[in-house]
Design a protein around this motif. Structure first.
Motif, PDB file in Angstrom:
ATOM      1  N   LEU A 100       0.824  -1.206   0.000  1.00 17.14           N
ATOM      2  CA  LEU A 100       0.000   0.000   0.000  1.00 17.14           C
ATOM      3  C   LEU A 100       0.862   1.262   0.000  1.00 17.14           C
ATOM      4  O   LEU A 100       0.510   2.262  -0.620  1.00 17.14           O
ATOM      5  N   SER A 101       1.992   1.210   0.696  1.00 12.05           N
ATOM      6  CA  SER A 101       2.899   2.370   0.715  1.00 12.05           C
ATOM      7  C   SER A 101       3.482   2.634  -0.669  1.00 12.05           C
ATOM      8  O   SER A 101       3.598   3.790  -1.091  1.00 12.05           O
ATOM      9  N   ILE A 102       3.866   1.563  -1.371  1.00 11.68           N
ATOM     10  CA  ILE A 102       4.386   1.725  -2.732  1.00 11.68           C
ATOM     11  C   ILE A 102       3.320   2.342  -3.630  1.00 11.68           C
ATOM     12  O   ILE A 102       3.588   3.276  -4.399  1.00 11.68           O
ATOM     13  N   ALA A 103       2.097   1.824  -3.520  1.00 14.25           N
ATOM     14  CA  ALA A 103       1.003   2.337  -4.349  1.00 14.25           C
ATOM     15  C   ALA A 103       0.690   3.790  -4.016  1.00 14.25           C
ATOM     16  O   ALA A 103       0.484   4.625  -4.917  1.00 14.25           O
ATOM     17  N   LEU A 123       8.857   4.103  -9.548  1.00  6.31           N
ATOM     18  CA  LEU A 123      10.169   3.927  -8.931  1.00  6.31           C
ATOM     19  C   LEU A 123      10.332   4.802  -7.690  1.00  6.31           C
ATOM     20  O   LEU A 123      10.919   4.379  -6.690  1.00  6.31           O
ATOM     21  N   VAL A 124       9.826   6.026  -7.738  1.00  2.00           N
ATOM     22  CA  VAL A 124       9.887   6.906  -6.568  1.00  2.00           C
ATOM     23  C   VAL A 124       9.177   6.257  -5.388  1.00  2.00           C
ATOM     24  O   VAL A 124       9.686   6.244  -4.256  1.00  2.00           O
ATOM     25  N   GLY A 125       7.986   5.695  -5.653  1.00  2.00           N
ATOM     26  CA  GLY A 125       7.249   5.023  -4.586  1.00  2.00           C
ATOM     27  C   GLY A 125       8.002   3.835  -4.019  1.00  2.00           C
ATOM     28  O   GLY A 125       8.013   3.616  -2.798  1.00  2.00           O
ATOM     29  N   VAL A 126       8.657   3.065  -4.877  1.00  2.13           N
ATOM     30  CA  VAL A 126       9.408   1.887  -4.431  1.00  2.13           C
ATOM     31  C   VAL A 126      10.649   2.289  -3.643  1.00  2.13           C
ATOM     32  O   VAL A 126      10.943   1.730  -2.578  1.00  2.13           O
ATOM     33  N   ILE A 127      11.389   3.264  -4.140  1.00  4.28           N
ATOM     34  CA  ILE A 127      12.636   3.679  -3.492  1.00  4.28           C
ATOM     35  C   ILE A 127      12.380   4.210  -2.085  1.00  4.28           C
ATOM     36  O   ILE A 127      13.186   3.983  -1.166  1.00  4.28           O
ATOM     37  N   LEU A 128      11.261   4.894  -1.900  1.00  3.61           N
ATOM     38  CA  LEU A 128      10.970   5.505  -0.600  1.00  3.61           C
ATOM     39  C   LEU A 128      10.085   4.638   0.287  1.00  3.61           C
ATOM     40  O   LEU A 128       9.626   5.092   1.337  1.00  3.61           O
ATOM     41  N   ALA A 129       9.840   3.391  -0.086  1.00  2.00           N
ATOM     42  CA  ALA A 129       8.999   2.510   0.726  1.00  2.00           C
ATOM     43  C   ALA A 129       9.737   1.842   1.879  1.00  2.00           C
ATOM     44  O   ALA A 129       9.181   1.722   2.976  1.00  2.00           O
ATOM     45  N   VAL A 320       9.244  19.545  -1.856  1.00  3.54           N
ATOM     46  CA  VAL A 320       9.102  19.639  -0.398  1.00  3.54           C
ATOM     47  C   VAL A 320       7.800  18.991   0.059  1.00  3.54           C
ATOM     48  O   VAL A 320       7.779  18.215   1.032  1.00  3.54           O
ATOM     49  N   LEU A 321       6.714  19.278  -0.624  1.00  2.30           N
ATOM     50  CA  LEU A 321       5.421  18.718  -0.234  1.00  2.30           C
ATOM     51  C   LEU A 321       5.417  17.204  -0.375  1.00  2.30           C
ATOM     52  O   LEU A 321       4.933  16.493   0.506  1.00  2.30           O
ATOM     53  N   TYR A 322       5.974  16.704  -1.474  1.00  5.94           N
ATOM     54  CA  TYR A 322       5.974  15.249  -1.656  1.00  5.94           C
ATOM     55  C   TYR A 322       6.819  14.571  -0.573  1.00  5.94           C
ATOM     56  O   TYR A 322       6.432  13.515  -0.048  1.00  5.94           O
ATOM     57  N   ALA A 323       7.967  15.156  -0.232  1.00  5.40           N
ATOM     58  CA  ALA A 323       8.816  14.570   0.807  1.00  5.40           C
ATOM     59  C   ALA A 323       8.071  14.483   2.138  1.00  5.40           C
ATOM     60  O   ALA A 323       8.140  13.469   2.840  1.00  5.40           O
ATOM     61  N   LEU A 324       7.341  15.542   2.486  1.00  4.81           N
ATOM     62  CA  LEU A 324       6.582  15.538   3.741  1.00  4.81           C
ATOM     63  C   LEU A 324       5.431  14.538   3.689  1.00  4.81           C
ATOM     64  O   LEU A 324       5.169  13.826   4.662  1.00  4.81           O
ATOM     65  N   LEU A 325       4.750  14.458   2.557  1.00  2.99           N
ATOM     66  CA  LEU A 325       3.659  13.485   2.419  1.00  2.99           C
ATOM     67  C   LEU A 325       4.193  12.054   2.456  1.00  2.99           C
ATOM     68  O   LEU A 325       3.524  11.148   2.973  1.00  2.99           O
ATOM     69  N   SER A 326       5.387  11.846   1.929  1.00  2.00           N
ATOM     70  CA  SER A 326       5.970  10.505   1.931  1.00  2.00           C
ATOM     71  C   SER A 326       6.208  10.006   3.348  1.00  2.00           C
ATOM     72  O   SER A 326       6.059   8.813   3.633  1.00  2.00           O
ATOM     73  N   LEU A 327       6.559  10.914   4.244  1.00  2.25           N
ATOM     74  CA  LEU A 327       6.822  10.526   5.634  1.00  2.25           C
ATOM     75  C   LEU A 327       5.566  10.468   6.481  1.00  2.25           C
ATOM     76  O   LEU A 327       5.605   9.931   7.598  1.00  2.25           O
ATOM     77  N   THR A 328       4.464  11.006   5.990  1.00  3.12           N
ATOM     78  CA  THR A 328       3.236  11.059   6.789  1.00  3.12           C
ATOM     79  C   THR A 328       2.130  10.236   6.136  1.00  3.12           C
ATOM     80  O   THR A 328       1.910   9.080   6.497  1.00  3.12           O
ATOM     81  N   VAL A 330       1.802   8.769   3.190  1.00  2.00           N
ATOM     82  CA  VAL A 330       2.213   7.553   2.484  1.00  2.00           C
ATOM     83  C   VAL A 330       2.583   6.439   3.454  1.00  2.00           C
ATOM     84  O   VAL A 330       2.530   5.263   3.105  1.00  2.00           O
ATOM     85  N   ARG A 331       2.931   6.781   4.668  1.00  2.00           N
ATOM     86  CA  ARG A 331       3.258   5.765   5.678  1.00  2.00           C
ATOM     87  C   ARG A 331       2.073   5.512   6.618  1.00  2.00           C
ATOM     88  O   ARG A 331       1.709   4.359   6.860  1.00  2.00           O
ATOM     89  N   LEU A 332       1.476   6.570   7.140  1.00  2.00           N
ATOM     90  CA  LEU A 332       0.460   6.419   8.177  1.00  2.00           C
ATOM     91  C   LEU A 332      -0.806   5.734   7.670  1.00  2.00           C
ATOM     92  O   LEU A 332      -1.354   4.854   8.344  1.00  2.00           O
ATOM     93  N   VAL A 333      -1.296   6.134   6.508  1.00  2.00           N
ATOM     94  CA  VAL A 333      -2.540   5.553   5.997  1.00  2.00           C
ATOM     95  C   VAL A 333      -2.386   4.062   5.696  1.00  2.00           C
ATOM     96  O   VAL A 333      -3.213   3.252   6.127  1.00  2.00           O
TER      97      VAL A 333
END
Length: 442
Positions: A100-103, A123-129, A320-328, A330-333
């Motif tokens: 789900l995080s990758i997606a 790839l961005v989703g996979v690298i940051l998963a 900047v926004l994507y980086a913050l969303l990736s840590l919140t 994209v992980r929390l949900v």
């Protein structure tokens, strides 16, 4: 003095300085990751230019060595019971949450990172998963946090970096112009996934059995057992590279096979005693763990110099926004969805969801993409660099306080009634489990 000599001197100086104060800083928000990354930015071309951007060749080799050792030792020390008895948490996080995080990372990248192709967005989703426990060490080492949660986060971190590798190589093969694209998706699947997996199983399994045979006959000393692990990890990686496969996948699989062989074949009379300071426990992976941890810390310093510093000069609000969303988000949900029906309370879900730091695996995979020199790699590299930087800062700084607050909540909630969080879990299998993620002990 040559640039390479200055780089070595800078790395040695920062490492020595941190080592002298490591115990004092261990319980503070000033994590080792923050120190090494910050020093890297300061010493890089963006500020003092002590470590130059032209050092990427040796830096890439060091980063790959660090990830190889971390993948091998993580896999080596994970036991089946980590995913069975008390293992519902890592099973859900890895089996549901990771996908789900990758997606989620893929979908959120679509509107925020224009110019990337559909496969580059994926790839961005996979690298940051994958997560890295080292960046929030206190979150899993603080004994006030229930063992179920500490063990679950640690097992998740130990396995998800290896689990994303198949997605990474297949997606990279789908991007036109990359070295993997020449083989095609089918060729990449055969060499990087199937062949590398088989080679890893063979190398790890045979090497583990040979080590046990040597131990049973008293042929090998404790010191050379430590060196042997390094040789097996490097050998499994390089063997896959020789056949144009994935060295990382081979090393990860070899770690599982090596650890399984050591645990399931009688070793004969022990060659160590409690007098050597080990308490009679198996110390075979210790050198590889400590060296992997040291290389991981140095990798963050070089990451700060060569990747993060230059990336900070070319930021946009979308990055900047994507980086913050990736840590919140994209992980929390995904974590919340994966834990539905688990019986875990909301504070636990939030704690587990927040402590999904991004670190070494994301840096190395991002650097590998950047080396392909195809359209979009600069943007992808900046996104990865800023996300890891935010993670180093935010997860490291909040770990002591949030671990204490969550531990206090758990103690009070456990006293007032039954909690799923209070379930017993098996003792950690190795020294790195629960409390020594990616770093030398102190």
């Amino acid at each position: 003095m040559s640039g390479g000599a200055w780089t070595v001197l800078a790395v040695a100086g920062v490492t020595a300085a941190y080592a002298l104060g490591s115990r004092r800083l261990a319980s503070t928000p000033v994590s080792s990751a923050l120190v090494f990354t910050g020093c890297g930015v300061l010493l890089g071309p963006a500020v003092l230019d002590v470590i130059g951007a032209d050092e990427k060749g040796p830096i890439t080799a060091l980063l790959e060595a660090a990830l190889t050792l971390v993948l091998f030792t993580d896999a080596m020390t994970v036991r089946r019971r980590d995913l069975t008895r008390g293992g519902f948490l890592p099973r859900r996080l890895l089996g549901i949450g990771l996908l789900l995080s990758i997606a989620a990372g893929w979908l959120l990248a679509w509107p925020l990172l224009p110019g990337l192709t559909v496969w580059e967005l994926a790839l961005v989703g996979v690298i940051l998963a994958p997560t890295d426990a080292a960046l929030g060490k206190t979150a899993i080492s603080d004994t006030r946090v229930p063992p179920l949660v500490r063990q679950g986060l640690n097992v998740e971190s130990g396995l998800n970096d290896g689990m994303v590798l198949p997605f990474f190589v297949v997606l990279l093969a789908a991007v036109p112009g990359t070295s993997y694209a020449a083989e095609g998706v089918a060729g990449t699947f055969w060499r990087s996934l199937l062949l590398s997996t088989v080679l890893g199983l063979l190398v790890g399994g045979i090497a583990g059995r040979l080590l046990q045979a040597a131990r049973a006959r008293g042929w090998i000393t404790r010191e050379w057992r430590h060196v042997y692990v390094l040789a097996v990890a490097a050998g499994s990686y390089e063997l896959a590279v020789v056949v144009d496969g994935s060295g990382f996948i081979a090393a990860w699989v070899a770690g599982f096979a090596f650890g399984h062989a050591l645990r399931n074949i009688p070793a004969g009379p022990p060659d160590t005693t409690a007098a050597d300071g080990t308490g009679g426990r198996d110390t075979t992976p210790e050198l590889a763990e400590d060296l992997g941890g040291l290389l991981a810390s140095i990798s963050l310093l070089l990451f700060g110099a060569v990747l993060l510093g230059p990336a900070l000069q070319h930021l946009t609000w979308q990055i900047v926004l994507y980086a913050l969303l990736s840590l919140t988000v994209v992980r929390l949900v995904p974590v919340a969805l994966s834990l539905l029906g688990s019986g875990l309370r909301l504070p636990t879900v939030l704690y587990v969801g927040w402590f999904g730091p991004r670190g070494l695996a994301s840096v190395v995979l991002g650097l590998l993409v950047a080396e392909e020199h195809v359209a979009g790699t600069e943007l992808m590299g900046r996104v990865v660099a800023l996300t890891v930087a935010f993670s180093v800062l935010l997860h490291g700084a909040t770990a002591p306080a949030l671990a204490g607050a969550y531990g206090t909540w758990f103690r009070r909630a456990a006293a007032s009634g039954d909690l799923r969080e209070a379930a017993e879990v098996p003792e950690p299998a190795g020294r790195r489990r629960l409390g020594h993620p990616h770093g030398p002990t102190g």
